[in-house]
Enzyme design. Structure first.
Site, mmCIF file in Angstrom:
data_model
loop_
_atom_site.group_PDB
_atom_site.id
_atom_site.type_symbol
_atom_site.label_atom_id
_atom_site.label_comp_id
_atom_site.label_asym_id
_atom_site.label_seq_id
_atom_site.Cartn_x
_atom_site.Cartn_y
_atom_site.Cartn_z
ATOM 1 N N ARG A 1 0.843 -1.196 0.000
ATOM 2 C CA ARG A 1 0.000 0.000 0.000
ATOM 3 C C ARG A 1 0.883 1.253 0.000
ATOM 4 O O ARG A 1 1.885 1.296 0.712
ATOM 5 C CB ARG A 1 -0.893 0.057 1.248
ATOM 6 C CG ARG A 1 -1.810 -1.118 1.461
ATOM 7 C CD ARG A 1 -2.511 -0.967 2.801
ATOM 8 N NE ARG A 1 -3.195 -2.199 3.215
ATOM 9 C CZ ARG A 1 -3.466 -2.485 4.484
ATOM 10 N NH1 ARG A 1 -3.110 -1.640 5.447
ATOM 11 N NH2 ARG A 1 -4.086 -3.607 4.788
ATOM 12 N N HIS B 1 2.715 -2.994 5.364
ATOM 13 C CA HIS B 1 2.212 -2.924 3.997
ATOM 14 C C HIS B 1 2.869 -1.780 3.234
ATOM 15 O O HIS B 1 2.991 -1.835 2.007
ATOM 16 C CB HIS B 1 0.689 -2.740 4.001
ATOM 17 C CG HIS B 1 -0.064 -3.941 4.458
ATOM 18 N ND1 HIS B 1 -0.297 -5.035 3.644
ATOM 19 C CD2 HIS B 1 -0.635 -4.239 5.652
ATOM 20 C CE1 HIS B 1 -0.991 -5.943 4.313
ATOM 21 N NE2 HIS B 1 -1.203 -5.480 5.538
ATOM 22 N N ASP C 1 -1.788 -9.980 3.774
ATOM 23 C CA ASP C 1 -2.930 -10.428 4.566
ATOM 24 C C ASP C 1 -3.577 -11.598 3.843
ATOM 25 O O ASP C 1 -3.797 -11.537 2.624
ATOM 26 C CB ASP C 1 -3.956 -9.308 4.737
ATOM 27 C CG ASP C 1 -3.459 -8.184 5.628
ATOM 28 O OD1 ASP C 1 -2.430 -8.380 6.309
ATOM 29 O OD2 ASP C 1 -4.099 -7.116 5.631
ATOM 30 N N TYR D 1 -5.861 -11.165 17.942
ATOM 31 C CA TYR D 1 -5.124 -9.907 17.980
ATOM 32 C C TYR D 1 -6.058 -8.810 17.472
ATOM 33 O O TYR D 1 -6.772 -9.016 16.483
ATOM 34 C CB TYR D 1 -3.872 -9.979 17.108
ATOM 35 C CG TYR D 1 -2.985 -8.753 17.216
ATOM 36 C CD1 TYR D 1 -2.131 -8.588 18.296
ATOM 37 C CD2 TYR D 1 -3.028 -7.759 16.235
ATOM 38 C CE1 TYR D 1 -1.329 -7.462 18.403
ATOM 39 C CE2 TYR D 1 -2.228 -6.629 16.340
ATOM 40 C CZ TYR D 1 -1.386 -6.483 17.433
ATOM 41 O OH TYR D 1 -0.596 -5.359 17.541
ATOM 42 N N HIS E 1 -7.739 -8.311 13.756
ATOM 43 C CA HIS E 1 -7.249 -9.376 12.881
ATOM 44 C C HIS E 1 -8.079 -10.656 12.967
ATOM 45 O O HIS E 1 -7.585 -11.737 12.644
ATOM 46 C CB HIS E 1 -5.783 -9.678 13.182
ATOM 47 C CG HIS E 1 -4.851 -8.593 12.756
ATOM 48 N ND1 HIS E 1 -4.773 -7.372 13.409
ATOM 49 C CD2 HIS E 1 -3.963 -8.518 11.727
ATOM 50 C CE1 HIS E 1 -3.878 -6.613 12.812
ATOM 51 N NE2 HIS E 1 -3.372 -7.284 11.792
ATOM 52 N N ASP F 1 -10.473 -11.405 11.046
ATOM 53 C CA ASP F 1 -10.950 -11.803 9.721
ATOM 54 C C ASP F 1 -9.814 -12.046 8.734
ATOM 55 O O ASP F 1 -10.046 -12.250 7.544
ATOM 56 C CB ASP F 1 -11.909 -10.760 9.154
ATOM 57 C CG ASP F 1 -11.239 -9.395 8.947
ATOM 58 O OD1 ASP F 1 -10.098 -9.210 9.433
ATOM 59 O OD2 ASP F 1 -11.866 -8.529 8.307
ATOM 60 N N HIS F 2 -8.581 -12.032 9.213
ATOM 61 C CA HIS F 2 -7.458 -12.329 8.326
ATOM 62 C C HIS F 2 -6.219 -12.684 9.153
ATOM 63 O O HIS F 2 -6.155 -12.389 10.349
ATOM 64 C CB HIS F 2 -7.152 -11.150 7.391
ATOM 65 C CG HIS F 2 -6.615 -9.931 8.104
ATOM 66 N ND1 HIS F 2 -7.418 -9.026 8.775
ATOM 67 C CD2 HIS F 2 -5.346 -9.462 8.239
ATOM 68 C CE1 HIS F 2 -6.687 -8.058 9.283
ATOM 69 N NE2 HIS F 2 -5.419 -8.301 8.982
ATOM 70 N N HIS G 1 -2.217 -11.894 9.123
ATOM 71 C CA HIS G 1 -1.242 -10.948 8.575
ATOM 72 C C HIS G 1 0.168 -11.514 8.760
ATOM 73 O O HIS G 1 0.539 -11.958 9.851
ATOM 74 C CB HIS G 1 -1.373 -9.609 9.310
ATOM 75 C CG HIS G 1 -0.252 -8.650 9.026
ATOM 76 N ND1 HIS G 1 -0.346 -7.665 8.062
ATOM 77 C CD2 HIS G 1 0.979 -8.524 9.588
ATOM 78 C CE1 HIS G 1 0.779 -6.978 8.040
ATOM 79 N NE2 HIS G 1 1.606 -7.486 8.955
#
Length: 245
Positions: free
Chosen positions: A170, A186, A193, A221, A224, A226-227, A229
């Site tokens: 990003r 990122h 992710d 954490y 986090h 839903d993913h 990292h």
């Protein structure tokens, strides 16, 4: 796809030729690969740009909790990583990079040097120039390539089932737009992710401990759930409490 199939066929031919002609101790007949071609056998004590290229591809095989240095020097850690790679793909685990090892690597990479199951597009959900982050564009793109080879190792260890990348590089503008942390990895291009798919987020977080990621954040954490990292931060920080990580 045709180029990939051709490399796979050539890789098989080189392995067979190596066994029949007894040339596995050398790099074998000169071979022009679309990405990178090794021209000599490498083993502990070797150094140079060809060692660096090998280390990038072995980055996912450093052993539990370790990170393989990409420094162009073939030391004990590179030997151990190479042996793990060789074992993972059914090759003789001798820690020597010769014809059989190169054949497998040629089969695993596309012409832009990305591993066959990942692409630059997957690791960049911001812009095509790789600019605007915390590092220059070339560094961000190089970091993403290292990440992809680690993800390829993770994917193989989990049975070669697909892994979904939901976020990669990003720029600062892109990071701000999604509410990313001001110091997000990122911004460096070295983070990915992962979303759930064939494997749970916890399975991804646990297995990633073996594949060269200093940063692992997952379920439990904050932010986090839903993913999962993964990143290359300078020191280890693993936290996925719901997964026991």
């Amino acid at each position: 796809m045709a180029a990939r199939a051709a490399r796979t066929i050539l890789a098989f031919f080189m392995i067979v030729s190596g066994f029949t002609a007894g040339v596995l101790a050398t790099a074998g007949t000169a071979h022009a690969d679309g990405c990178y071609t090794w021209s000599r056998t490498l083993s502990e004590g070797s150094s140079g740009a060809d060692v660096t290229q090998l280390q990038i591809r072995l980055g996912g095989y450093p052993g539990y909790g370790s990170v393989l240095a990409v420094d162009g020097r073939f030391g004990p850690a590179t030997t151990a990583a190479l042996k793990r790679f060789q074992s993972a793909y059914g090759l003789t685990a001798d820690g020597i990079a010769g014809a059989a090892t190169y054949s497998k690597l040629y089969a695993l990479q596309d012409d832009d040097c990305t591993p066959v199951h990942f692409s630059y597009g997957e690791l960049n959900d911001c812009n095509t120039t790789w600019s605007g982050g915390a590092v220059d564009a070339a560094t961000a793109k190089a970091n993403a390539l290292r990440t992809m080879w680690k993800l390829e190792a993770l994917r193989h260890a989990l049975g070669d089932q697909p892994i979904t990348v939901t976020s990669g590089f990003r720029s600062r503008a892109c990071n701000d737009a999604v509410g990313g942390a001001s110091d997000s990895r990122h911004l460096y291009g070295d983070a990915a992710d992962l979303g759930a798919g064939p494997h749970s987020l916890c399975t991804l977080a646990r297995q990633a401990r073996n594949h060269g990621f200093n940063g692992i954040l997952g379920p439990g954490y904050p932010g986090h759930d839903d993913h999962t990292h993964l990143d290359h931060r300078g020191s280890r920080f693993w936290s996925a409490p719901a997964c026991g990580v």
